[in-house]
Design a protein around this motif. Sequence first.
Motif, mmCIF file in Angstrom:
data_model
loop_
_atom_site.group_PDB
_atom_site.id
_atom_site.type_symbol
_atom_site.label_atom_id
_atom_site.label_comp_id
_atom_site.label_asym_id
_atom_site.label_seq_id
_atom_site.Cartn_x
_atom_site.Cartn_y
_atom_site.Cartn_z
ATOM 1 N N LEU A 53 -8.806 -25.369 41.606
ATOM 2 C CA LEU A 53 -7.811 -24.991 40.601
ATOM 3 C C LEU A 53 -7.514 -23.493 40.549
ATOM 4 O O LEU A 53 -6.427 -23.100 40.120
ATOM 5 C CB LEU A 53 -8.254 -25.485 39.221
ATOM 6 C CG LEU A 53 -8.329 -27.002 39.074
ATOM 7 C CD1 LEU A 53 -8.862 -27.382 37.690
ATOM 8 C CD2 LEU A 53 -6.972 -27.640 39.319
ATOM 9 N N ILE A 54 -8.456 -22.656 40.990
ATOM 10 C CA ILE A 54 -8.221 -21.209 40.959
ATOM 11 C C ILE A 54 -7.174 -20.803 41.998
ATOM 12 O O ILE A 54 -6.535 -19.765 41.880
ATOM 13 C CB ILE A 54 -9.531 -20.417 41.158
ATOM 14 C CG1 ILE A 54 -9.368 -18.941 40.792
ATOM 15 C CG2 ILE A 54 -10.038 -20.515 42.589
ATOM 16 C CD1 ILE A 54 -9.411 -18.637 39.357
ATOM 17 N N ILE A 55 -6.980 -21.641 43.006
ATOM 18 C CA ILE A 55 -5.964 -21.356 44.026
ATOM 19 C C ILE A 55 -4.613 -21.802 43.468
ATOM 20 O O ILE A 55 -4.153 -22.910 43.693
ATOM 21 C CB ILE A 55 -6.285 -22.084 45.353
ATOM 22 C CG1 ILE A 55 -7.690 -21.759 45.826
ATOM 23 C CG2 ILE A 55 -5.251 -21.748 46.421
ATOM 24 C CD1 ILE A 55 -7.950 -20.288 46.064
ATOM 25 N N ASN A 56 -4.033 -20.901 42.689
ATOM 26 C CA ASN A 56 -2.746 -21.178 42.049
ATOM 27 C C ASN A 56 -1.868 -19.937 42.154
ATOM 28 O O ASN A 56 -2.370 -18.843 42.438
ATOM 29 C CB ASN A 56 -2.954 -21.621 40.591
ATOM 30 C CG ASN A 56 -3.552 -20.523 39.741
ATOM 31 O OD1 ASN A 56 -2.918 -19.519 39.470
ATOM 32 N ND2 ASN A 56 -4.799 -20.719 39.309
ATOM 33 N N PRO A 57 -0.574 -20.079 41.935
ATOM 34 C CA PRO A 57 0.341 -18.943 42.118
ATOM 35 C C PRO A 57 0.031 -17.736 41.234
ATOM 36 O O PRO A 57 0.215 -16.596 41.669
ATOM 37 C CB PRO A 57 1.717 -19.528 41.777
ATOM 38 C CG PRO A 57 1.583 -20.998 41.991
ATOM 39 C CD PRO A 57 0.165 -21.326 41.652
ATOM 40 N N VAL A 58 -0.435 -17.956 40.032
ATOM 41 C CA VAL A 58 -0.705 -16.821 39.140
ATOM 42 C C VAL A 58 -1.884 -16.004 39.664
ATOM 43 O O VAL A 58 -1.785 -14.787 39.853
ATOM 44 C CB VAL A 58 -0.947 -17.295 37.691
ATOM 45 C CG1 VAL A 58 -1.339 -16.132 36.796
ATOM 46 C CG2 VAL A 58 0.297 -18.001 37.141
#
Length: 160
Positions: A53-58
């Motif tokens: 989940l930490i691999i996100n655009p933000v």
Amino acid sequence: MIDGTLFALTLVTALGCGLIAGVFFAFSTSVMRTLGALPWKQGLTAMQKLNVLIINPVFLGVFVGTALLSAVVAVMTFVSWPDEGAWELLIGCLLYLAGCFGVTMVANVPRNDALDKLDPEAPESAEQWKTYVREWTAWNHVRGGAALAACAALVLALAA
């Protein structure tokens, strides 16, 4: 004195360094302590999910964007070499690129990849989880400290 485009890029880079330092601080002081205190199967499973989940655009936008901006600021510093603050700019950029981004790539990401392969139901994963928490957190301290020091160096450059 640093002004114009270099000033603006340095300010945004310093803010990015500060944001990332805050994320890593939160992980070191609460997230990893909480996951490590859970029964190992729960902690391991939660961290596996968190790593997805930490691999996100933000997050990636700030983390990778700050690395890119650090490289741009370093090049601009070599090209323009301002009367004051040049060394602080270069030190700040190097701290983020090597101490934060680099450490993430060579220390934390490989540990995350290895963790992803662990089976939360396999008894041998218990010891690997303990080792992961200890080592990953130690490297997280390093990269968080580097991001904070990078932020400070860039702010000092702006104040010079």
